[in-house]
Write an enzyme that holds these catalytic residues in place. Structure first.
Site, PDB file in Angstrom:
ATOM      1  N   HIS A 279       0.827  -1.204   0.000  1.00  0.00           N
ATOM      2  CA  HIS A 279       0.000   0.000   0.000  1.00  0.00           C
ATOM      3  C   HIS A 279       0.869   1.265   0.000  1.00  0.00           C
ATOM      4  CE1 HIS A 279      -3.176  -2.825   1.013  1.00  0.00           C
ATOM      5  NE2 HIS A 279      -4.081  -1.866   0.896  1.00  0.00           N
ATOM      6  N   HIS A 322       1.009  -2.938   9.462  1.00  0.00           N
ATOM      7  CA  HIS A 322       2.415  -3.151   9.106  1.00  0.00           C
ATOM      8  C   HIS A 322       3.306  -2.619  10.212  1.00  0.00           C
ATOM      9  CE1 HIS A 322       2.463  -4.630   4.936  1.00  0.00           C
ATOM     10  NE2 HIS A 322       1.376  -3.908   4.745  1.00  0.00           N
ATOM     11  N   ASP A 326       8.397  -1.819   7.698  1.00  0.00           N
ATOM     12  CA  ASP A 326       7.766  -2.182   6.429  1.00  0.00           C
ATOM     13  C   ASP A 326       7.448  -0.924   5.613  1.00  0.00           C
ATOM     14  OD1 ASP A 326       7.808  -4.634   7.629  1.00  0.00           O
ATOM     15  OD2 ASP A 326       5.660  -4.709   8.023  1.00  0.00           O
TER      16      ASP A 326
END
Length: 406
Positions: A279, A322, A326
């Site tokens: 994302h 996350h 990340d």
């Protein structure tokens, strides 16, 4: 030829002025009261004259006290500097392999140059390359979806492997709606980018660049996910190891993830795909493409794009989907790859310096950008007629010539 010779003489002449020449110039421009201060006291020659700033005139040791004289004298110095730099620009433009060094050694901090952006002379849409880049990213997304199924089967047990310590997640409370909001921000940025592509004159080059960059990043993401399985970042995710059975069941699940674009908004729920955040890659890539390929004067749009990128990243973390690492790695890799790609694409000299090494390490770049030799200009148009014409030309359909009528 004569113009180039005069330009060269003018450049060399002012650069080599001695103090006496500077004194004459000051007197001829109506400032005889400063001639002795400039030349006899402070030994200002032509090179130093061209590097003077208004700050130099106001502060010690010159410390001129009359504001009107300071402004007028600075006006004449600026005019002389512009004339000399303009002459040098003409000289550089008339010589194909001319040097790009600074005209006055040691004055780079004082002389402002007008840098002419070198736009690409080859802006062929090469639709067939864009199609290949789409096939590339299409295939990579399928591979990524399949890897996501594999890593879900290897998710560490939460009871045995609790969430790792994380400075952000440990200090920011879980916000249930944050991840959904981040995906909505991404869809909004996607709509802006699609609109930009629709009206951009060189849309096929832009699409080719985005597809190749996204494909490379998600291929790297697949490798990272497969190599190391991180523990679930938050207990609220309720992720457990899940077996999908035979290969056909895995392929079916991979297709579900792929068709849903890996988004919770479309009903897709995955576990184990943490390193690094897909994302964040999408949000950051959209931001960089929007700010790069829209007019500079749309600074409100660029500001909103950056705010959406940053706020979207914050929401991903606030949703505890996350780890911070990340998101950080995803943003860093995406931004660096975008900037590195465009630095090479916009500078032919960098592309030609190490062709062999570039082809080895960046084969996709070498292939997709083989004809590009400069910056792609931001030009916009009503696209439909041009798209039809470009598709016909790409597939070898030439527009028949109308016969002449007497």
């Amino acid at each position: 030829m004569a113009s180039s010779t005069r330009s060269k003489m003018k450049t060399a002449s002012v650069k080599n002025w001695n103090c006496q020449k500077v004194k004459e110039w000051i007197k001829n421009n109506g400032f005889p009261q400063y001639a002795e201060t400039f030349c006899d006291t402070h030994k200002i020659d032509g090179q130093v004259l061209l590097s003077l700033t208004e700050k130099d005139l106001k502060q010690p040791p010159l410390q001129l006290s009359v504001l009107g004289d300071i402004k007028k004298l600075m006006f004449h110095i600026t005019a002389l500097r512009s004339e000399v730099l303009g002459s040098e620009s003409n000289e550089l433009g008339s010589t194909e392999n001319s040097s790009e060094d600074e005209l006055f050694t040691g004055t780079q901090d004082f002389i402002t140059r007008k840098v002419k952006i070198h736009h690409s002379h080859h802006l062929d849409p090469e639709i067939w390359k864009t199609v290949l880049s789409f096939i590339y990213v299409f295939t990579v997304f399928l591979i990524t979806a399949f890897i996501m199924v594999i890593v879900h089967e290897r998710v560490p047990d939460v009871e045995k492997y609790p969430p790792l310590p994380d400075i952000f997640l440990d200090n920011v409370p879980f916000i249930p709606w944050a991840f959904h909001a981040a995906e909505l921000i991404g869809m909004g940025m996607g709509a802006v980018w699609i609109t930009t592509l629709f009206f951009h004159k060189h849309r096929f080059i832009l699409m080719r660049r985005m597809f190749s960059l996204l494909g490379t990043l998600f291929l790297l993401r697949s490798v990272c996910m497969l190599i190391t399985s991180l523990s679930v970042p938050s207990e609220h995710l309720a992720c457990e190891k899940k077996s999908y059975g035979d290969i056909w069941a895995k392929l079916k699940r991979a297709f579900e993830i792929w068709s849903g674009l890996g988004m919770t908004t479309t009903g897709v729920r995955t576990c184990g795909d943490y390193m690094f955040s897909g994302h964040t890659v999408i949000l950051t890539m959209l931001n960089f493409f929007i700010t790069e390929y829209t007019p500079r004067k749309l600074y409100y749009l660029h500001t909103c794009s950056w705010m959406a990128n940053m706020f979207g990243v914050f929401l991903i973390l606030a949703a505890h989907e996350h780890y911070s690492i990340d998101v950080f790695v995803a943003f860093y890799l995406t931004s660096r790859l975008f900037l590195y790609y465009h630095t090479l694409a916009n500078n032919r000299s960098l592309m030609d310096r190490d062709k062999g090494r570039r082809r080895f390490w960046f084969p996709l770049f070498s292939f997709f950008e083989s004809k590009c030799d400069g910056v792609v200009p931001n030009e916009f148009e009503w696209p439909v007629p041009r798209m039809i014409e470009g598709i016909k030309n790409s597939f070898g359909y030439a527009t028949p010539l109308k016969p002449k009528t007497n």
